[in-house]
Write a protein that holds these residues in place. Structure first.
Motif, short mmCIF file in Angstrom:
data_model
loop_
_atom_site.label_atom_id
_atom_site.label_comp_id
_atom_site.label_asym_id
_atom_site.label_seq_id
_atom_site.Cartn_x
_atom_site.Cartn_y
_atom_site.Cartn_z
N ASP A 176 63.33 65.74 32.91
CA ASP A 176 63.00 66.03 34.30
C ASP A 176 64.15 66.77 34.98
O ASP A 176 63.92 67.71 35.75
CB ASP A 176 62.68 64.74 35.04
CG ASP A 176 62.41 64.97 36.52
OD1 ASP A 176 61.40 65.62 36.84
OD2 ASP A 176 63.23 64.52 37.35
N ASP B 180 64.26 70.31 33.77
CA ASP B 180 63.12 71.06 34.30
C ASP B 180 63.36 71.51 35.74
O ASP B 180 62.80 72.53 36.18
CB ASP B 180 61.87 70.18 34.24
CG ASP B 180 60.59 70.96 34.40
OD1 ASP B 180 60.35 71.87 33.59
OD2 ASP B 180 59.83 70.67 35.34
N ARG B 181 64.19 70.81 36.46
CA ARG B 181 64.41 71.08 37.88
C ARG B 181 65.61 71.97 38.15
O ARG B 181 65.96 72.20 39.31
CB ARG B 181 64.54 69.76 38.64
CG ARG B 181 63.22 69.00 38.69
CD ARG B 181 63.42 67.53 38.98
NE ARG B 181 64.03 67.30 40.27
CZ ARG B 181 64.58 66.13 40.64
NH1 ARG B 181 64.58 65.11 39.78
NH2 ARG B 181 65.11 65.99 41.84
N PRO C 215 67.25 74.96 39.27
CA PRO C 215 66.59 75.94 40.15
C PRO C 215 66.58 77.35 39.55
O PRO C 215 67.52 77.76 38.87
CB PRO C 215 67.45 75.91 41.42
CG PRO C 215 68.25 74.65 41.33
CD PRO C 215 68.47 74.40 39.87
N ASP D 122 67.33 69.43 49.13
CA ASP D 122 66.75 69.32 47.78
C ASP D 122 67.83 69.45 46.72
O ASP D 122 67.85 68.70 45.74
CB ASP D 122 65.68 70.39 47.57
CG ASP D 122 64.45 70.16 48.44
OD1 ASP D 122 64.28 69.03 48.94
OD2 ASP D 122 63.67 71.12 48.62
N TYR D 123 68.74 70.42 46.91
CA TYR D 123 69.79 70.62 45.92
C TYR D 123 70.71 69.40 45.83
O TYR D 123 71.07 68.96 44.75
CB TYR D 123 70.61 71.86 46.26
CG TYR D 123 70.05 73.15 45.72
CD1 TYR D 123 70.85 74.07 45.05
CD2 TYR D 123 68.70 73.46 45.85
CE1 TYR D 123 70.33 75.25 44.55
CE2 TYR D 123 68.18 74.64 45.36
CZ TYR D 123 68.99 75.53 44.72
OH TYR D 123 68.47 76.69 44.22
N LEU E 191 69.15 66.52 44.15
CA LEU E 191 69.21 66.71 42.70
C LEU E 191 70.62 66.45 42.18
O LEU E 191 70.80 65.81 41.14
CB LEU E 191 68.75 68.13 42.36
CG LEU E 191 68.71 68.51 40.87
CD1 LEU E 191 67.86 67.53 40.07
CD2 LEU E 191 68.17 69.93 40.70
N LYS F 71 62.90 77.13 29.10
CA LYS F 71 62.02 76.15 29.71
C LYS F 71 60.72 76.25 28.94
O LYS F 71 60.05 77.28 28.99
CB LYS F 71 61.81 76.47 31.19
CG LYS F 71 61.06 75.39 31.95
CD LYS F 71 61.08 75.68 33.44
CE LYS F 71 60.45 74.54 34.23
NZ LYS F 71 60.52 74.78 35.70
#
Length: 630
Positions: free
Chosen positions: A51, A54-55, A57, A101-102, A105, A300
């Motif tokens: 996960d 996958d994130r 950016p 958001d960053y 994460l 990815k």
């Protein structure tokens, strides 16, 4: 149920448990895993790690392909994307960091690193997981510094004490070079804790760490070298801008990391060269073939069996052969197409008329594109070619002897031609038709990443073609650029020639051929639609020159790095209709500006570093605003 009834119901539940029964409150939740549960199950740890990977950016990819139409590479052939070609200037928030958001994460990655160190007992496994967490964190900070410059550097999972005063959590922005240095140091530190395994493509490896470090150092070096051309794009505290004195150190680092990775005896990577009979198909296969692909370092991935698929082919397949009522949304530009050289190393724009002003005629529209860099047809579907075994039907209508045009306003429309009695097709099923979405409004469709597998163009199935984040050809070009900037021009030429030979060039570039223009050009054609263009133009401080907002014709100097290219042009094939003439039925071409292109891309000095929102600035007074953003 009204509020009173709800209260009675809750009281009833508690009464049935008994006043002294604590078991209800002590029960383990069924929808939340404890740390002990998660960190004792390797499959759960891998799911968490997947996960986080996958994130990482990304601004442009096959999942958000429409952003490729933001610049001069492509036209967005759908009603929802026409606004991109009416641009007079980009907002300062474009390409920005979604700050919360960053850092959410970042916090999750910091927690992963912390807990891996606490819960894992096997030192080898622990070292690898921690190294992967640090890699992901470094990748996130790299994405942030590319967009904003220096940012607060947080390497521990901060916790709020609910005292009402969060000021102790506030952190000022680091200098831009400090973020680059942090990323590079992290990559150096974790190298030996990761596997050297060429078969691993979705997780961090030694090869990937070297490739990423090479890219990071190159970016920092070029910002230092070319930042002097935009002295306004700096902050006195160093949050934006890198001192020119640091340039060579970064270039040396980039070259060293590239040279280390390119040692095939240690790492085993090599350019994909499986199809020597068709070099264009070979280049397209770099992005499609997962088996025996030694060029790819980091992806990815998508898999049909898992249900994790990608919509790129559904949305960008040629309309004439679409497996669903969808496709053709991204049309490569003539700006890009004319950048691919002839195989004698010369540049030539597409000539549509002879010296006397008459049209040039071709037996097939594909003839116009012959004798060029094989990467052209590996990147772009040009008129006259095929996809999934079907001929593209790209032609804009009939040109009559008097110069008038008969065409249609929908796919493959039929009309009666002069001197005939029955209707026949007067425009291609793929267009081009001005303003008609999904038609090839520039005269081209995209080939790179387009999946030829049956069913990949169906909404219910989609594609499992991976998105490549790092591949070896970029490392060669990074090495060439770093060597060139260090004055090692012959070495730069050799690295570029390795990539060009795969594209069909038999005459190597010499030391005297090498220039900054060559460096820029080679990246443009090799790395088109791979998410590099914006960042390259920013780090070279070329963006405000090339996308300057001024209305100018299409450049006839596609080899020149700072040529203005801020509107998307097309090249349309037509059939000639003049019964009895020797050229009747042959093809001619016209250069066009699609009707929906009404603006000029305008990149301002304030766009070099995206803004930090007023909301974020107000909550952390230690932060400073980026320059040129009044």
């Amino acid at each position: 149920m009204n509020r009173f009834a709800c209260i009675i119901f809750v009281l009833f539940l508690f009464s049935t448990m008994g006043c002294n029964d604590d078991r209800f409150l002590d029960r383990e939740p069924t929808d939340v895993l404890s740390d002990d549960q998660l960190w004792s199950d390797n499959s759960l740890i891998l799911s968490l790690l997947a996960d986080l990977y996958d994130r990482i950016p990304e601004y442009q990819s096959t999942q958000n392909w429409w952003n490729f139409a933001d610049f001069d590479q492509a036209f967005g052939s759908s009603y929802s994307d026409y606004w991109r070609h009416k641009n007079n200037k980009w907002d300062y928030s474009e390409w920005t960091v979604a700050w919360y958001d960053y850092y959410t994460l970042i916090r999750e990655v910091n927690l992963f690193i912390q807990k891996a160190g606490f819960y894992l007992n096997d030192n080898t496994i622990k070292a690898r997981y921690i190294a992967e967490g640090r890699f992901i964190r470094a990748a996130i900070y790299f994405e942030m510094v590319k967009r904003v410059g220096g940012v607060p550097l947080i390497t521990e999972p901060l916790s709020y004490d609910f005292s009402g005063d969060p000021s102790y959590l506030r952190t000022p922005r680091s200098k831009e070079h400090e973020i680059y240095d942090f990323v590079l140091n992290e990559l150096d530190d974790i190298l030996d804790d990761l596997p050297n395994d060429i078969e691993i493509k979705s997780r961090a490896t030694q090869g990937l760490v070297l490739a990423m470090g090479c890219r990071v150092a190159l970016y920092a070096g070029s910002i230092a070298r070319y930042g002097v051309n935009t002295p306004e794009v700096t902050l006195v505290g160093g949050e934006v801008g890198i001192e020119v004195s640091k340039a060579d150190t970064y270039y040396q680092k980039a070259l060293l990391l590239a040279e280390t990775l390119l040692d095939a005896s240690k790492y085993g990577y090599s350019l994909y060269q499986e199809n020597q009979e068709d070099l264009s198909a070979n280049f397209a296969d770099v992005f499609l073939k997962k088996a025996n692909n030694r060029e790819v370092l980091f992806v990815k991935d998508f898999k049909l069996q898992s249900g994790k698929t990608v919509n790129f082919t559904v949305e960008n397949q040629p309309w004439s052969g679409a497996e669903d009522l969808e496709g053709g949304r991204m049309n490569p530009s003539l700006n890009l197409v004319q950048s691919f050289e002839l195989l004698d190393n010369s540049f030539q724009t597409f000539q549509t008329k002879d010296a006397a002003g008459g049209y040039l005629f071709f037996d097939s529209p594909e003839k116009m594109f012959e004798g060029r860099d094989a990467r052209l047809k590996g990147t772009v579907l040009v008129p006259g070619t095929k996809f999934k075994g079907k001929d593209l039907d790209i032609w804009a209508g009939y040109v009559l002897a008097d110069g008038s045009v008969i065409t249609g306003d929908t796919y493959g429309q039929r009309k009666v031609l002069p001197g005939r009695d029955v209707e026949e097709q007067v425009v291609g099923i793929d267009g081009p038709i001005n303003g008609l979405e999904f038609s090839a409004q520039t005269g081209f469709y995209c080939r790179k990443y387009l999946d030829p597998a049956t069913g990949s163009g169906q909404r219910g199935l989609k594609s499992e073609v991976w998105w490549i984040r790092y591949r070896l050809a970029e490392v060669y070009l990074n090495a060439a650029e770093a060597a060139f900037e260090l004055g090692k021009v012959s070495i730069a030429a050799e690295y570029i020639n390795v990539v060009r030979r795969r594209a069909g060039f038999t005459i190597d570039l010499s030391e005297s051929d090498m220039s900054f223009d060559r460096i820029v050009h080679e990246r443009k054609v090799e790395l088109a639609f791979e998410g590099h263009l914006l960042w390259d133009m920013k780090r070279w401080r070329l963006a405000h020159k090339v996308w300057n907002g001024e209305t100018v014709p299409l450049t006839n100097k596609p080899w020149k790095a700072d040529e203005v290219s801020n509107r998307v042009y097309g090249l349309w094939p037509y059939k000639y209709y003049n019964p009895g003439d020797e050229n009747d039925g042959k093809y001619l071409f016209k250069q066009v500006l699609p009707n929906e292109v009404t603006g000029c891309d305008y990149f301002r000095l304030g766009n070099y570093y995206s803004n930090i929102s007023d909301d974020v600035l107000s909550k952390n007074p230690l932060l400073v605003k980026n320059p040129n953003q009044l």
